[in-house]
Scaffold this motif. Structure first.
Motif, PDB file in Angstrom:
ATOM      1  N   MET A 123      -3.795  10.965   1.395  1.00  0.00           N
ATOM      2  CA  MET A 123      -4.294   9.772   0.745  1.00  0.00           C
ATOM      3  C   MET A 123      -3.167   9.135  -0.068  1.00  0.00           C
ATOM      4  SD  MET A 123      -7.692   9.483   1.208  1.00  0.00           S
ATOM      5  CE  MET A 123      -8.814   9.201  -0.104  1.00  0.00           C
ATOM      6  N   ARG A 124      -3.030   7.853   0.075  1.00  0.00           N
ATOM      7  CA  ARG A 124      -2.001   7.115  -0.649  1.00  0.00           C
ATOM      8  C   ARG A 124      -2.633   6.366  -1.821  1.00  0.00           C
ATOM      9  NH1 ARG A 124       1.466  10.133   1.296  1.00  0.00           N
ATOM     10  NH2 ARG A 124       2.324   9.708   3.326  1.00  0.00           N
ATOM     11  N   ASN A 125      -1.858   6.199  -2.859  1.00  0.00           N
ATOM     12  CA  ASN A 125      -2.285   5.481  -4.049  1.00  0.00           C
ATOM     13  C   ASN A 125      -1.754   4.044  -3.946  1.00  0.00           C
ATOM     14  OD1 ASN A 125      -2.651   4.423  -6.579  1.00  0.00           O
ATOM     15  ND2 ASN A 125      -2.032   6.278  -7.642  1.00  0.00           N
ATOM     16  N   PRO A 126      -2.625   3.040  -3.697  1.00  0.00           N
ATOM     17  CA  PRO A 126      -2.155   1.666  -3.517  1.00  0.00           C
ATOM     18  C   PRO A 126      -1.341   1.100  -4.681  1.00  0.00           C
ATOM     19  CG  PRO A 126      -4.386   1.873  -2.711  1.00  0.00           C
ATOM     20  CD  PRO A 126      -4.061   3.166  -3.405  1.00  0.00           C
ATOM     21  N   PRO A 127      -1.767   1.264  -5.945  1.00  0.00           N
ATOM     22  CA  PRO A 127      -0.931   0.736  -7.031  1.00  0.00           C
ATOM     23  C   PRO A 127       0.451   1.396  -7.082  1.00  0.00           C
ATOM     24  CG  PRO A 127      -3.147   1.112  -7.835  1.00  0.00           C
ATOM     25  CD  PRO A 127      -3.068   1.725  -6.472  1.00  0.00           C
ATOM     26  N   ALA A 128       0.518   2.681  -6.808  1.00  0.00           N
ATOM     27  CA  ALA A 128       1.818   3.355  -6.807  1.00  0.00           C
ATOM     28  C   ALA A 128       2.714   2.803  -5.711  1.00  0.00           C
ATOM     29  CB  ALA A 128       1.631   4.858  -6.636  1.00  0.00           C
ATOM     30  N   ALA A 129       2.155   2.563  -4.533  1.00  0.00           N
ATOM     31  CA  ALA A 129       2.933   2.001  -3.423  1.00  0.00           C
ATOM     32  C   ALA A 129       3.461   0.618  -3.784  1.00  0.00           C
ATOM     33  CB  ALA A 129       2.082   1.936  -2.158  1.00  0.00           C
ATOM     34  N   ALA A 130       2.618  -0.197  -4.416  1.00  0.00           N
ATOM     35  CA  ALA A 130       3.040  -1.546  -4.803  1.00  0.00           C
ATOM     36  C   ALA A 130       4.149  -1.503  -5.851  1.00  0.00           C
ATOM     37  CB  ALA A 130       1.846  -2.333  -5.331  1.00  0.00           C
ATOM     38  N   ILE A 131       4.001  -0.656  -6.838  1.00  0.00           N
ATOM     39  CA  ILE A 131       5.022  -0.562  -7.893  1.00  0.00           C
ATOM     40  C   ILE A 131       6.346  -0.069  -7.321  1.00  0.00           C
ATOM     41  CG2 ILE A 131       5.663   0.683 -10.002  1.00  0.00           C
ATOM     42  CD1 ILE A 131       2.644   0.514 -10.753  1.00  0.00           C
ATOM     43  N   MET A 132       6.272   0.949  -6.473  1.00  0.00           N
ATOM     44  CA  MET A 132       7.505   1.465  -5.855  1.00  0.00           C
ATOM     45  C   MET A 132       8.216   0.382  -5.071  1.00  0.00           C
ATOM     46  SD  MET A 132       6.732   5.216  -4.390  1.00  0.00           S
ATOM     47  CE  MET A 132       5.124   5.808  -4.802  1.00  0.00           C
ATOM     48  N   SER A 133       7.448  -0.373  -4.292  1.00  0.00           N
ATOM     49  CA  SER A 133       8.048  -1.393  -3.452  1.00  0.00           C
ATOM     50  C   SER A 133       8.524  -2.588  -4.263  1.00  0.00           C
ATOM     51  CB  SER A 133       7.057  -1.851  -2.382  1.00  0.00           C
ATOM     52  OG  SER A 133       7.737  -2.221  -1.217  1.00  0.00           O
ATOM     53  N   PHE A 134       7.915  -2.842  -5.399  1.00  0.00           N
ATOM     54  CA  PHE A 134       8.397  -3.919  -6.257  1.00  0.00           C
ATOM     55  C   PHE A 134       9.717  -3.528  -6.920  1.00  0.00           C
ATOM     56  CE2 PHE A 134       8.695  -6.275 -10.248  1.00  0.00           C
ATOM     57  CZ  PHE A 134       8.669  -7.564  -9.746  1.00  0.00           C
ATOM     58  N   LEU A 135       9.826  -2.275  -7.339  1.00  0.00           N
ATOM     59  CA  LEU A 135      11.061  -1.821  -7.984  1.00  0.00           C
ATOM     60  C   LEU A 135      12.216  -1.728  -6.991  1.00  0.00           C
ATOM     61  CD1 LEU A 135       9.619   0.911 -10.359  1.00  0.00           C
ATOM     62  CD2 LEU A 135      10.393  -1.397 -10.961  1.00  0.00           C
ATOM     63  N   VAL A 136      11.943  -1.143  -5.833  1.00  0.00           N
ATOM     64  CA  VAL A 136      12.942  -1.027  -4.772  1.00  0.00           C
ATOM     65  C   VAL A 136      12.255  -1.447  -3.474  1.00  0.00           C
ATOM     66  CG1 VAL A 136      14.467   0.517  -3.479  1.00  0.00           C
ATOM     67  CG2 VAL A 136      14.106   0.889  -5.921  1.00  0.00           C
ATOM     68  N   PRO A 137      12.544  -2.654  -2.987  1.00  0.00           N
ATOM     69  CA  PRO A 137      11.865  -3.123  -1.783  1.00  0.00           C
ATOM     70  C   PRO A 137      12.006  -2.121  -0.638  1.00  0.00           C
ATOM     71  CG  PRO A 137      13.136  -4.886  -2.748  1.00  0.00           C
ATOM     72  CD  PRO A 137      13.483  -3.634  -3.497  1.00  0.00           C
ATOM     73  N   GLY A 138      10.879  -1.768  -0.055  1.00  0.00           N
ATOM     74  CA  GLY A 138      10.859  -0.806   1.037  1.00  0.00           C
ATOM     75  C   GLY A 138      10.421   0.581   0.617  1.00  0.00           C
ATOM     76  N   LEU A 139      10.546   0.898  -0.657  1.00  0.00           N
ATOM     77  CA  LEU A 139      10.195   2.240  -1.122  1.00  0.00           C
ATOM     78  C   LEU A 139       8.700   2.511  -0.959  1.00  0.00           C
ATOM     79  CD1 LEU A 139      11.416   4.786  -2.330  1.00  0.00           C
ATOM     80  CD2 LEU A 139      10.989   3.843  -4.594  1.00  0.00           C
ATOM     81  N   GLY A 140       7.877   1.521  -1.218  1.00  0.00           N
ATOM     82  CA  GLY A 140       6.434   1.682  -1.031  1.00  0.00           C
ATOM     83  C   GLY A 140       6.071   1.894   0.431  1.00  0.00           C
ATOM     84  N   GLN A 141       6.808   1.238   1.330  1.00  0.00           N
ATOM     85  CA  GLN A 141       6.579   1.437   2.754  1.00  0.00           C
ATOM     86  C   GLN A 141       6.983   2.856   3.162  1.00  0.00           C
ATOM     87  OE1 GLN A 141       7.629  -1.380   1.399  1.00  0.00           O
ATOM     88  NE2 GLN A 141       6.292  -2.940   2.228  1.00  0.00           N
ATOM     89  N   PHE A 142       8.093   3.343   2.624  1.00  0.00           N
ATOM     90  CA  PHE A 142       8.494   4.735   2.899  1.00  0.00           C
ATOM     91  C   PHE A 142       7.413   5.692   2.410  1.00  0.00           C
ATOM     92  CE2 PHE A 142      13.113   3.242   2.489  1.00  0.00           C
ATOM     93  CZ  PHE A 142      13.251   3.076   3.861  1.00  0.00           C
ATOM     94  N   TYR A 143       6.878   5.435   1.229  1.00  0.00           N
ATOM     95  CA  TYR A 143       5.802   6.248   0.654  1.00  0.00           C
ATOM     96  C   TYR A 143       4.582   6.268   1.579  1.00  0.00           C
ATOM     97  CZ  TYR A 143       1.962   7.284  -2.635  1.00  0.00           C
ATOM     98  OH  TYR A 143       0.850   7.793  -3.254  1.00  0.00           O
ATOM     99  N   ASN A 144       4.316   5.134   2.228  1.00  0.00           N
ATOM    100  CA  ASN A 144       3.198   5.032   3.159  1.00  0.00           C
ATOM    101  C   ASN A 144       3.509   5.597   4.538  1.00  0.00           C
ATOM    102  OD1 ASN A 144       1.327   3.803   1.454  1.00  0.00           O
ATOM    103  ND2 ASN A 144       2.180   1.774   1.836  1.00  0.00           N
ATOM    104  N   GLY A 145       4.732   6.044   4.751  1.00  0.00           N
ATOM    105  CA  GLY A 145       5.109   6.598   6.041  1.00  0.00           C
ATOM    106  C   GLY A 145       5.561   5.559   7.049  1.00  0.00           C
ATOM    107  N   LYS A 146       5.794   4.335   6.623  1.00  0.00           N
ATOM    108  CA  LYS A 146       6.220   3.252   7.505  1.00  0.00           C
ATOM    109  C   LYS A 146       7.730   3.072   7.359  1.00  0.00           C
ATOM    110  CE  LYS A 146       3.210   1.496   9.459  1.00  0.00           C
ATOM    111  NZ  LYS A 146       2.743   1.954  10.749  1.00  0.00           N
ATOM    112  N   ILE A 147       8.471   3.923   8.042  1.00  0.00           N
ATOM    113  CA  ILE A 147       9.926   3.981   7.876  1.00  0.00           C
ATOM    114  C   ILE A 147      10.618   2.690   8.321  1.00  0.00           C
ATOM    115  CG2 ILE A 147      12.022   5.264   8.473  1.00  0.00           C
ATOM    116  CD1 ILE A 147       9.928   6.775   6.698  1.00  0.00           C
ATOM    117  N   LEU A 148      10.273   2.179   9.501  1.00  0.00           N
ATOM    118  CA  LEU A 148      10.937   0.966   9.983  1.00  0.00           C
ATOM    119  C   LEU A 148      10.632  -0.242   9.107  1.00  0.00           C
ATOM    120  CD1 LEU A 148      10.593   1.335  13.852  1.00  0.00           C
ATOM    121  CD2 LEU A 148      12.604   1.701  12.418  1.00  0.00           C
TER     122      LEU A 148
END
Length: 68
Positions: A1-26
């Motif tokens: 299970m992924r935490n949506p706010p955590a994914a958004a914050i990660m990706s806002f701080l470092v673009p792409g990091l939230g996608q990596f967290y979600n398992g979407k490497i490309l």
């Protein structure tokens, strides 16, 4: 299970990091490479847009697949 706010914050701080967290490497690599290019190429104008879109897509994906 992924935490949506955590994914958004990660990706806002470092673009792409939230996608990596979600398992979407490309998708993460895409945002990680495109955002700095737009920051430099447009003098920052489109860099903010990329940051926000990256965060929104990471949040949306995590929310869709987390069951929340």
């Amino acid at each position: 299970m992924r935490n949506p706010p955590a994914a958004a914050i990660m990706s806002f701080l470092v673009p792409g990091l939230g996608q990596f967290y979600n398992g979407k490497i490309l998708r993460g690599l895409f945002w990680l490479l495109v955002t700095p290019g737009l920051w430099i190429g447009t003098g920052g104008a489109w860099g903010w847009v990329c940051h926000l879109v990256s965060a929104a897509t990471a949040y949306g994906y995590a929310k869709r697949f987390s069951g929340r």
